[in-house]
Design a protein around this motif. Structure first.
Motif, mmCIF file in Angstrom:
data_model
loop_
_atom_site.group_PDB
_atom_site.id
_atom_site.type_symbol
_atom_site.label_atom_id
_atom_site.label_comp_id
_atom_site.label_asym_id
_atom_site.label_seq_id
_atom_site.Cartn_x
_atom_site.Cartn_y
_atom_site.Cartn_z
ATOM 1 N N HIS A 52 0.847 -1.193 0.000
ATOM 2 C CA HIS A 52 0.000 0.000 0.000
ATOM 3 C C HIS A 52 0.886 1.248 0.000
ATOM 4 C CE1 HIS A 52 -3.521 -2.481 1.050
ATOM 5 N NE2 HIS A 52 -2.694 -3.128 1.857
ATOM 6 N N THR A 53 0.307 2.366 -0.343
ATOM 7 C CA THR A 53 1.053 3.618 -0.236
ATOM 8 C C THR A 53 1.202 3.983 1.241
ATOM 9 O OG1 THR A 53 -0.879 5.066 -0.284
ATOM 10 C CG2 THR A 53 0.053 4.385 -2.420
ATOM 11 N N PHE A 54 2.129 4.902 1.489
ATOM 12 C CA PHE A 54 2.340 5.357 2.864
ATOM 13 C C PHE A 54 1.044 5.919 3.434
ATOM 14 C CE2 PHE A 54 3.541 8.782 5.830
ATOM 15 C CZ PHE A 54 4.269 8.044 6.750
ATOM 16 N N THR A 55 0.330 6.716 2.661
ATOM 17 C CA THR A 55 -0.911 7.327 3.137
ATOM 18 C C THR A 55 -1.980 6.275 3.394
ATOM 19 O OG1 THR A 55 -0.428 9.370 1.939
ATOM 20 C CG2 THR A 55 -2.713 9.007 2.611
ATOM 21 N N GLU A 56 -2.139 5.329 2.472
ATOM 22 C CA GLU A 56 -3.124 4.263 2.667
ATOM 23 C C GLU A 56 -2.821 3.450 3.928
ATOM 24 O OE1 GLU A 56 -4.025 3.427 -2.105
ATOM 25 O OE2 GLU A 56 -2.664 2.143 -0.959
ATOM 26 N N SER A 57 -1.552 3.166 4.144
ATOM 27 C CA SER A 57 -1.158 2.351 5.289
ATOM 28 C C SER A 57 -1.421 3.069 6.600
ATOM 29 C CB SER A 57 0.326 1.979 5.178
ATOM 30 O OG SER A 57 0.566 1.226 4.014
ATOM 31 N N THR A 58 -1.099 4.347 6.637
ATOM 32 C CA THR A 58 -1.322 5.085 7.872
ATOM 33 C C THR A 58 -2.816 5.245 8.160
ATOM 34 O OG1 THR A 58 -1.048 7.164 6.651
ATOM 35 C CG2 THR A 58 0.884 6.279 7.762
ATOM 36 N N ASP A 59 -3.627 5.403 7.114
ATOM 37 C CA ASP A 59 -5.081 5.440 7.307
ATOM 38 C C ASP A 59 -5.571 4.116 7.896
ATOM 39 O OD1 ASP A 59 -5.281 7.987 6.341
ATOM 40 O OD2 ASP A 59 -5.915 7.394 4.318
ATOM 41 N N LEU A 60 -5.064 3.019 7.360
ATOM 42 C CA LEU A 60 -5.466 1.699 7.837
ATOM 43 C C LEU A 60 -5.096 1.508 9.305
ATOM 44 C CD1 LEU A 60 -6.492 -1.193 7.384
ATOM 45 C CD2 LEU A 60 -4.219 -1.784 6.531
ATOM 46 N N LEU A 61 -3.885 1.902 9.688
ATOM 47 C CA LEU A 61 -3.449 1.720 11.066
ATOM 48 C C LEU A 61 -4.227 2.611 12.030
ATOM 49 C CD1 LEU A 61 0.394 1.308 10.588
ATOM 50 C CD2 LEU A 61 -1.197 -0.393 11.481
ATOM 51 N N ARG A 62 -4.669 3.754 11.576
ATOM 52 C CA ARG A 62 -5.517 4.577 12.431
ATOM 53 C C ARG A 62 -6.834 3.873 12.712
ATOM 54 N NH1 ARG A 62 -3.374 9.165 9.590
ATOM 55 N NH2 ARG A 62 -5.036 9.064 8.053
ATOM 56 N N ALA A 65 -5.785 0.235 14.634
ATOM 57 C CA ALA A 65 -5.028 0.241 15.888
ATOM 58 C C ALA A 65 -5.011 1.589 16.589
ATOM 59 C CB ALA A 65 -3.587 -0.215 15.621
ATOM 60 N N GLY A 66 -5.642 2.602 16.014
ATOM 61 C CA GLY A 66 -5.618 3.914 16.644
ATOM 62 C C GLY A 66 -4.241 4.541 16.663
ATOM 63 N N ALA A 67 -3.403 4.202 15.698
ATOM 64 C CA ALA A 67 -2.019 4.685 15.660
ATOM 65 C C ALA A 67 -1.901 5.879 14.725
ATOM 66 C CB ALA A 67 -1.091 3.571 15.189
ATOM 67 N N ARG A 68 -1.348 6.972 15.233
ATOM 68 C CA ARG A 68 -1.095 8.135 14.398
ATOM 69 C C ARG A 68 0.132 7.896 13.516
ATOM 70 N NH1 ARG A 68 -3.961 12.698 15.646
ATOM 71 N NH2 ARG A 68 -4.817 12.904 17.753
ATOM 72 N N ALA A 69 0.220 8.650 12.446
ATOM 73 C CA ALA A 69 1.382 8.571 11.554
ATOM 74 C C ALA A 69 2.155 9.877 11.531
ATOM 75 C CB ALA A 69 0.927 8.224 10.139
ATOM 76 N N THR A 70 1.758 10.816 12.375
ATOM 77 C CA THR A 70 2.433 12.107 12.445
ATOM 78 C C THR A 70 2.590 12.490 13.911
ATOM 79 O OG1 THR A 70 0.365 13.367 12.439
ATOM 80 C CG2 THR A 70 1.342 12.852 10.282
ATOM 81 N N MET A 71 3.368 13.543 14.149
ATOM 82 C CA MET A 71 3.439 14.127 15.475
ATOM 83 C C MET A 71 2.179 14.973 15.715
ATOM 84 S SD MET A 71 6.294 12.882 16.463
ATOM 85 C CE MET A 71 6.880 13.806 17.881
ATOM 86 N N ASP A 72 2.033 15.476 16.946
ATOM 87 C CA ASP A 72 0.882 16.335 17.217
ATOM 88 C C ASP A 72 1.133 17.740 16.666
ATOM 89 O OD1 ASP A 72 2.621 17.567 19.036
ATOM 90 O OD2 ASP A 72 1.839 16.409 20.720
ATOM 91 N N ALA A 73 0.088 18.540 16.672
ATOM 92 C CA ALA A 73 0.177 19.864 16.052
ATOM 93 C C ALA A 73 1.225 20.734 16.724
ATOM 94 C CB ALA A 73 -1.192 20.536 16.104
ATOM 95 N N GLU A 74 1.377 20.626 18.055
ATOM 96 C CA GLU A 74 2.341 21.461 18.765
ATOM 97 C C GLU A 74 3.757 21.249 18.250
ATOM 98 O OE1 GLU A 74 -1.252 21.212 21.252
ATOM 99 O OE2 GLU A 74 -0.047 19.747 20.170
ATOM 100 N N TYR A 75 4.066 20.015 17.881
ATOM 101 C CA TYR A 75 5.415 19.712 17.388
ATOM 102 C C TYR A 75 5.718 20.520 16.127
ATOM 103 C CZ TYR A 75 9.434 16.941 15.833
ATOM 104 O OH TYR A 75 10.688 16.548 15.427
#
Length: 826
Positions: A52-62, A65-75
């Motif tokens: 899968h693409t990076f974006t597709e994979s991160t959407d799937l993991l969210r 598994a509730g896993a983010r693929a980025t840091m939070d906005a403050e970062y």
């Protein structure tokens, strides 16, 4: 629903069983492998999603598994305020994404959203999730604990002195079922008829899984994500099973079914929970099963955060471009006084830079730290061979370990065997169910002086038994046929770019690397990943022995590869914790002064490297030598060194492109000269092996930073080693994967910047495209957005960016055209 249903005849239909097997296999294939502590290597946590693409994979993991693929906005807002991201970077990303918002509007929205951000909640439901919401009990945690406790005993690799009673059963599911049928704990905790429900399911795992899915009534279209969610609940143990399957396929060409059977165990728990918790759970489950929105709850900010991550990476690319200004190649080269070959590891970049600064007449180069010798070493008095090569490879040669003389070898074998027997007996006494009490009482007091001296840092650590042989013994190349030794030598010289027209130096130092730390379960993660999570000393010794062999040199000469008569290959070890290089080989008297001078230069380079690294560890530069050495001996030290934290780029180019440039210890440096690469075989090797391994490292650090709750190992101060395999955080829970928090965070701020790897190669774009086209693993990396790929032009600029599907675009549209350049894209 207080009684188990009879098995469904529909579920036992062969077609249904086959469908279930395939669904379990597809879900399990999404799980990345996890190597045990004694050979821990970096693994791409997204390995199973590479199709899968990076974006597709991160959407799937969210969702799963509730896993983010980025840091939070403050970062990202902090990076923008500090200048690490510029408004121009954000504008470029918004324009490329077709987003019409101005930068200020976008940033304001990001700031407002961060104030109301909530945790991401997966939307793929399980019975345990439903039961945890509907009843007052946390069933998710209970089931994870029970499965993890059982798996700890089943997979134990020698840590426990009492074997699990079911460990001899054939197959994971059979072993679990045998214990589940006599385990009253679930019923005591509220799962009525648990043992009867387990007994009602077929003994064969695939049949049991088919019946379980039938009872759970999960729609076929939802099964892959549902099963993936179950695996993510025991992600560590699933990853351990994935590693077993990976290695069995690689080394034996056989399949392993432990992962699928672990999925069956999780399905049986789901059935038991559904049928024992009452109608309320069943009613909510009937509406929740198979239902999943595209975005996980609480993740409304994901699109904007992904844009900021893209801007963060664009900012790094801008800084990397500045490190490659136009330059002319050297017009001539003289024979260097010495050549030192280091691993491409980012920690080598710092040492190489300082060595060349204190000794301009010394030339350094970079190559994967097994140096082209994929060997399995048979240590003296050990039953299992040690694989000294990347985990992606199966060792091509198995070699014994020998002392300098037969008498010494025989003595070492006897000593190690006796010592091993004594240590085993002593450990059994310490860990025994009865004798452990007497050990802790009177016998345990004997350890008080050692605790005091270690705690105060008064002693140097005794080498770990795992590494002792690598520092003192020699892999023996003699049993290999001469032709194979010549093949290995020729391939290594070509890969290390030591087959060029300029004669080899009088001293060529093959420098493996390893780390020094005590009381550190993750010590092997600091060693050489190219050597399977071990010290590179055996490979350096083996390489030197082969390349110094007169018969091998004669064979090389017959192939047109000339090694000067006065060239001596020397093995060395770079201790990355202390930045000390220790020479492991003797040289003839004719080269003694050369070696003395080089050792002085290595010592000076090490001192300068420690001064550079000291501030990052909170050490005053003037105290670097003493303080850094103390960290390597401190059994309470949670971060003896930073490892590869900060890694961001992989550069394959001639050394003159990067020599003298401060790359901050963030770049993998692989020497490569495309003009001398016949048929681009070395380019193909680089792109299919070192680049892939570097991407694994980069993505492990990335995931351990953006999603530490799923892909990180947690807090080192809470770790408990389990089964000699991995760690638990605290006394229970799942096996933890990835890197400890202390490997990426210093207690105040993140020490790793989450960036996808930036790969820069000096070679014609047509040649790079040809490799991409031939190798699916590389094509997935570059076309699916897992890495950023760039081409360095003949002027030394980072001139072209890979845009996907064999297309290239200029990084700087205003730069002079390269119409006649052999580097230009076709």
């Amino acid at each position: 629903m207080t009684h188990p249903h009879p098995p469904s005849t529909l579920a036992l239909d062969p077609v249904r069983i086959d469908d279930t097997r395939r669904a379990l296999s597809r879900a399990f294939a999404r799980v990345a492998p996890l190597w045990p502590l004694d050979r821990m290597v970096a693994v791409n946590p997204y390995f199973g999603l590479r199709e899968h693409t990076f974006t597709e994979s991160t959407d799937l993991l969210r969702r799963v598994a509730g896993a983010r693929a980025t840091m939070d906005a403050e970062y990202y807002l902090d990076a923008l305020a500090s200048g690490r991201i510029t408004t121009e970077d954000v504008e470029d990303v918004l324009r490329d994404a077709g987003d019409a918002r101005c930068v200020h509007t976008f940033v304001d929205a990001l700031g407002r959203g961060s104030a109301s951000a909530v945790a991401v909640v997966p939307t793929v439901a399980t019975v345990a999730d439903v039961a945890t919401r509907v009843t007052p009990r946390d069933w998710v945690r209970f089931i994870t604990e029970r499965v993890s406790q059982w798996a700890s005993a089943y997979f134990d690799d020698g840590q426990a002195r009492w074997r699990a009673p079911s460990s001899d059963r054939e197959g994971l599911f059979a072993a679990w079922r045998e214990e589940a049928l006599i385990d009253r704990t679930p019923e005591i905790e509220g799962l009525a008829h648990f043992r009867r429900i387990v007994a009602s399911l077929p003994r064969a795992p695939e049949k049991a899984a088919a019946v379980a899915l039938d009872r759970l009534a999960v729609p076929p279209e939802a099964r892959d994500d549902y099963l993936h969610r179950l695996f993510m609940r025991v992600a560590g143990w699933a990853a351990h099973c994935a590693r077993i399957a990976f290695e069995r396929d690689l080394h034996e060409g056989a399949a392993d079914h432990a992962g699928i059977e672990l999925g069956t165990v999780m399905l049986v728990w789901e059935v038991a929970l559904l049928e024992a918790t009452g109608d309320d759970v069943a009613r909510v489950w009937s509406s929740a099963r198979g239902r999943s929105s595209r975005a996980a709850r609480g993740d409304d900010m994901a699109p904007d955060l992904e844009l900021m991550q893209a801007a963060f990476e664009r900012a790094y690319q801008r800084r990397l471009q500045r490190a490659f200004p136009p330059q002319r190649p050297p017009t001539s080269r003289t024979r260097p006084a010495a050549q030192a070959v280091f691993c491409i590891d980012v920690r080598s970049e710092v040492f190489r830079r300082h060595l060349e600064a204190v000794a301009p007449e010394v030339e350094t180069s970079g190559f994967a730290g097994f140096f082209g010798f994929p060997i399995a070493v048979e240590p003296i008095a050990h039953a299992r061979p040690v694989h000294q090569c990347p985990v992606l490879l199966s060792p091509s040669h198995r070699v014994p370990e020998r002392r300098a003389t037969d008498v010494a070898t025989e003595r070492a074998t006897t000593t190690r065997t006796l010592r091993g027997a004594v240590e085993d007996a002593w450990t059994r006494f310490k860990m025994g169910a009865v004798s452990c009490f007497s050990f802790v009482g009177p016998v345990g007091l004997a350890y008080l002086p050692k605790l005091v001296s270690d705690g105060l840092g008064w002693t140097r650590p005794v080498p770990h038994p795992r590494e002792e042989a690598h520092h003192h013994d020699h892999p023996d190349p003699a049993p290999l046929p001469l032709e194979e030794r010549v093949d290995l030598a020729a391939g290594a010289l070509r890969g290390m770019s030591l087959h060029r027209d300029v004669p080899l130096a009088r001293l060529v130092v093959i420098t493996g690397h390893g780390s020094t730390s005590v009381n550190n379960p993750h010590a092997s993660a600091l060693d050489c990943g190219a050597c399977g999570g071990r010290s590179g000393a055996p490979n350096a010794r083996f390489a030197a022995a082969v390349l110094n062999d007169p018969e091998v040199r004669a064979g090389l000469d017959a192939r047109g590869v000339t090694v000067p008569e006065d060239t001596i290959f020397v093995a060395a070890l770079h201790d990355t914790t202390r930045d000390e290089v220790t020479v492991l080989s003797d040289v003839p008297a004719s080269h003694a002064q050369d070696l003395v001078r080089l050792q002085e230069q290595l010592a000076a380079a090490g001192a300068r490297s420690r001064v550079e690294r000291a501030p990052r560890m909170g050490i005053a530069p003037e105290a670097a030598d003493e303080a850094i050495d103390a960290r390597s001996r401190d059994w309470a030290q949670t971060r003896p060194e930073w490892g590869l934290a900060g890694c961001a780029a992989f550069i394959a180019a001639p050394r003159h492109r990067t020599r003298g440039r401060d790359l901050g210890g963030r770049s993998f440096l692989h020497d490569y000269t495309w003009q001398t690469d016949d048929d681009f075989e070395t380019l193909e090797l680089i792109m299919t092996a070192p680049v892939v391994v570097a991407s694994w490292i980069s993505l492990q650090y990335y995931a351990s930073t953006v999603a530490p709750e799923l892909f990180g190992a947690g807090d080192k101060t809470l770790h408990n080693v389990v089964g000699a395999i991995g760690v638990l955080e605290g006394t229970g829970g799942d096996l933890r994967t990835g890197l400890p928090l202390q490997s990426v965070h210093d207690g105040a701020r993140w020490q790793h910047e989450p960036l996808r790897l930036h790969v820069a190669i000096e070679a014609p774009c047509a040649a790079i495209n040809a490799v991409i086209e031939r190798h699916e693993v590389v094509r997935q990396l570059v076309d699916h957005g897992w890495i950023h790929l760039f081409a360095i032009d003949e002027a030394g600029r980072l001139a072209l960016r890979y845009a996907g599907q064999a297309r290239w675009e200029a990084t700087d549209p205003g730069a002079p055209p390269m119409a006649a350049s052999p580097m230009a894209a076709e």
